[in-house]
Structure formats: C-alpha cells, structure tokens
Design a protein around this motif. Structure first.
Motif, short mmCIF file in Angstrom:
data_model
loop_
_atom_site.label_atom_id
_atom_site.label_comp_id
_atom_site.label_asym_id
_atom_site.label_seq_id
_atom_site.Cartn_x
_atom_site.Cartn_y
_atom_site.Cartn_z
N LEU A 1 -9.69 57.53 -90.34
CA LEU A 1 -9.95 58.97 -90.31
C LEU A 1 -9.83 59.50 -88.88
O LEU A 1 -9.26 60.58 -88.64
N LEU A 2 -10.33 58.72 -87.92
CA LEU A 2 -10.20 59.10 -86.52
C LEU A 2 -8.73 59.08 -86.11
O LEU A 2 -8.25 59.96 -85.38
N GLU A 3 -8.00 58.09 -86.61
CA GLU A 3 -6.56 57.99 -86.32
C GLU A 3 -5.81 59.21 -86.86
O GLU A 3 -4.92 59.75 -86.20
N ALA A 4 -6.18 59.65 -88.07
CA ALA A 4 -5.53 60.82 -88.67
C ALA A 4 -5.80 62.06 -87.83
O ALA A 4 -4.93 62.93 -87.67
N LEU A 5 -7.01 62.16 -87.27
CA LEU A 5 -7.35 63.32 -86.43
C LEU A 5 -6.57 63.30 -85.12
O LEU A 5 -6.05 64.33 -84.68
N THR A 6 -6.48 62.14 -84.49
CA THR A 6 -5.82 62.07 -83.18
C THR A 6 -4.30 62.22 -83.28
O THR A 6 -3.67 62.72 -82.34
N THR A 7 -3.71 61.78 -84.39
CA THR A 7 -2.26 61.95 -84.55
C THR A 7 -1.90 63.39 -84.83
O THR A 7 -0.77 63.82 -84.56
N GLY A 8 -2.86 64.14 -85.38
CA GLY A 8 -2.66 65.56 -85.58
C GLY A 8 -1.77 65.93 -86.76
O GLY A 8 -1.33 67.08 -86.85
N PRO B 1 -0.95 67.45 -90.10
CA PRO B 1 -1.71 68.43 -90.89
C PRO B 1 -2.22 67.89 -92.23
O PRO B 1 -3.33 68.19 -92.65
N GLU B 2 -1.40 67.07 -92.88
CA GLU B 2 -1.78 66.49 -94.16
C GLU B 2 -1.38 65.02 -94.17
O GLU B 2 -0.29 64.66 -93.73
N GLU B 3 -2.26 64.18 -94.69
CA GLU B 3 -1.98 62.75 -94.72
C GLU B 3 -2.86 62.09 -95.77
O GLU B 3 -4.00 62.50 -96.00
N GLN C 1 -6.98 62.22 -99.50
CA GLN C 1 -5.95 63.12 -98.97
C GLN C 1 -6.61 64.03 -97.96
O GLN C 1 -7.54 64.78 -98.29
N THR C 2 -6.18 63.96 -96.71
CA THR C 2 -6.80 64.75 -95.65
C THR C 2 -5.93 65.96 -95.30
O THR C 2 -4.70 65.91 -95.40
N ARG C 3 -6.60 67.00 -94.87
CA ARG C 3 -5.91 68.20 -94.39
C ARG C 3 -6.67 68.71 -93.18
O ARG C 3 -7.90 68.88 -93.24
N LEU C 4 -5.96 68.95 -92.08
CA LEU C 4 -6.58 69.40 -90.83
C LEU C 4 -6.30 70.88 -90.62
O LEU C 4 -5.15 71.33 -90.70
N LEU C 5 -7.38 71.63 -90.34
CA LEU C 5 -7.26 73.07 -90.09
C LEU C 5 -8.02 73.42 -88.81
O LEU C 5 -9.00 72.74 -88.45
N PRO C 6 -7.63 74.47 -88.11
CA PRO C 6 -8.37 74.88 -86.91
C PRO C 6 -9.80 75.29 -87.28
O PRO C 6 -10.04 75.93 -88.32
N GLY C 7 -10.76 74.90 -86.43
CA GLY C 7 -12.14 75.26 -86.65
C GLY C 7 -12.47 76.64 -86.13
O GLY C 7 -11.61 77.35 -85.59
N PRO C 8 -13.73 77.07 -86.27
CA PRO C 8 -14.12 78.42 -85.83
C PRO C 8 -14.11 78.59 -84.32
O PRO C 8 -14.03 79.71 -83.83
#
Length: 323
Positions: free
Chosen positions: A42-49, A51-53, A65-72
């Motif tokens: 999960l940390l690896e998915a965040l650092t690679t950036g 958007p979906e993995e 299934q992860t999806r990364l979005l900008p936070g507030p």
C-alpha cells in the motif's frame, strides 16, 4: 474504505470501513501508513503515484483496488481501497468452469465425430453396431452433463422444489443400495428406527452420488462402507471407499463442479464430474453441509450432514450389510 495521508505518508484520518479492515485504533492517529496498515504494498502504491492500481495485501491475503485522489490540504492524498478478493475469486472460478466444461465435452464430442465418420464409410454390419452403440453411450453422457448442469442451476437459483416427509434412514439407505446395484460389496451401518424429517428424494440422490463416487475409485474386491448417525443435532451420512485416497490439498475443492484430482484416472472411471457438486448444493439448500477426510487405514470418507427435523428413536444397530 478511505485513508487520508499527509505528505510525510502519515495517516491522520480513516473512515469506519478502513479502521475495521486494517484494525486501526483511531486514538493512535496519526501513524505512518506502514504502521497503520502493516502493508508495504500500500505504501509502494502511494509512493509510485499510480492513480489506480490493484494490489495484493500480503499481511491480510486480500486483493484491493486502490485509487489515489488529492486530499483537502496541499500534499495530502486520499487513498480509496475496494476489497475485490471475492470478485477475483469468482472470476477465477468462472474461468476454470469454462475450461473444465470444454475439457469435459471434448472427449465425447470427439468420440461422436469419429463414430459418425466411421459409419459414413459403410463398414461391415458388426462394426456399424459397435459405432452405433458408441454414439448412444456418448450422447447419454452428454445428456447427463446437461441435466446435471440444469439441476445445479436450479438449486443455486432457489428454483428446486423440496418435498418434506418423515422417513426412516435405514430404509432409505437400503433402497438406494438396492437400486444402484454397485459392483462392490456394501457394508451398511445405520441405527435402527432412525426417523428424520426432510426431502427423502434429495437425500437419496446425494447418497447415490457419494456411493457412485466411492465405487468408481475403490480397489477391485474392496468394500464400500455407509454409516448414518446423529451427532450434535445433525443427521450425518458418510460413505467410505478403500481407494488410493486424496491428498489434503484437494479436500477443499473436490466438491467443485468438474474438479478432478487426477484427470486421467477420473476419465477412466467415468462420470460427469458433477456428482459431488450436486451433493454439496443439495446439502446447502437444506441447511446442511458436506465434508471429506482420510480414513484411518486408507481410503477416503465423503459425508453429508442435514440438520432438519431429526429424531433418533432407537440407537440399537440395524445391520444391513450385504453383497
């Protein structure tokens, strides 16, 4: 589920689903993503950036299934994760089902084609009879597969009607054994006057499937053993063969449709590969279960347990042992 992570990869907020899934103590936040989830992927998915993995969580043996979005806030990331483990499992089951069905149909279809082609060559009368008999055998085999698949679909969709009545298990077992006329010696142990309430015909079918399976894989000259007993409110019917047995890694899958431990041996033994699957679904439809285990001195035991309306009225043994 959702996790809110800052630019230093610390989790400072998590919704209820994420807290439950990752066992996060809200009072300990903020925590590093690795400490909070114990999942390096999960940390690896965040650092690679990306958007979906889709990633496999090693600690929990789940696929998400992860999806990364900008936070507030600037630098924050909102991680959405959906557990797709069951979805992927079902996809695998469907793929295996199609492959197994294709494999199961290939042999009879090939045999039918060869027999038909041979008949077009105007063979002698004796050969024509042999080819015609082969066509009948293979069409019966195909018809059995279709009928069994239809029944499985009806059971799974809740369309199978159940006729509940009261009957004695010893009589049911004796009738099934007599009707099947297996080429194996039967040893049947059923408590006398064991009366139950349930669907007699469905239980008979399940028992027939277990007996047929045991007879196919028992050694020539060995016996097939049938036992019925009431344990912890369940009627348990078990069938034991004296064959080569099954390795434990296969036990969880032997009741799947078309699953065969040894395809070559199963093909020689015959059968559609659906009998145990039907038995499983008949048991589940009646609130029961199935199981298999190794016999102490060789062979395999297959069983069905049905919990509905049982009453043991006489525990004296009723010997139905016969040839």
């Amino acid at each position: 589920m959702a996790l809110l992570v800052d630019q230093d990869h610390h989790v400072y907020a998590a919704n209820k689903a994420a807290r439950s899934f990752f066992a996060i103590d809200l009072g300990r936040l903020p925590l590093s993503l690795l400490d909070a989830t114990r999942e390096g992927r999960l940390l690896e998915a965040l650092t690679t950036g990306h958007p979906e993995e889709e990633i496999r969580l090693s600690h929990r043996r789940r696929t998400v299934q992860t999806r990364l979005l900008p936070g507030p806030k600037p630098g924050d990331t909102l991680i959405f994760a959906v557990d797709v483990t069951e979805l992927r499992r079902l996809e695998t089951v469907r793929q295996e089902f199609v492959a197994n069905l294709s494999h199961e149909l290939k042999t009879p279809i090939t045999s039918l084609r060869l027999a038909a082609e041979s008949l077009t060559g105007h063979p002698p009368a004796e050969a024509r009879q042999r080819f015609a008999e082969r066509i009948l055998i293979e069409t019966d085999h195909l018809a059995a597969i279709v009928a069994n698949l239809r029944q499985l679909a009806e059971i799974e969709q809740g369309q199978l009607a159940f006729q509940v009545s009261r009957f004695e298990v010893s009589e049911l077992v004796a009738e099934v054994a007599e009707r099947m006329r297996l080429d194996r010696r039967l040893e049947i142990r059923v408590p006398g006057r064991l009366a139950v309430t349930g669907d007699r015909s469905k239980l008979a079918q399940a028992l027939s499937n277990l007996l047929d399976n045991a007879a196919r894989f028992s050694r020539v000259g060995s016996a097939v053993e049938v036992e019925a007993q009431v344990v912890e409110g369940e009627l348990r019917l078990s069938v034991r063969d004296h064959g080569p047995g099954i390795s434990p890694e296969h036990w969880a899958r032997v009741f799947e449709r078309f699953y065969k431990v040894d395809r070559a041996r199963s093909r020689d033994a015959g059968g559609s590969g659906l009998g145990l699957a039907i038995t499983k679904h008949l048991a589940l439809a009646q609130g029961g279960r199935v199981w298999t285990e190794a016999a102490r001195d060789g062979g395999q035991i297959f069983g069905i347990a049905v919990p509905a309306g049982m009453e043991a009225t006489d525990e004296r043994p009723h010997d139905l042992t016969g040839e």
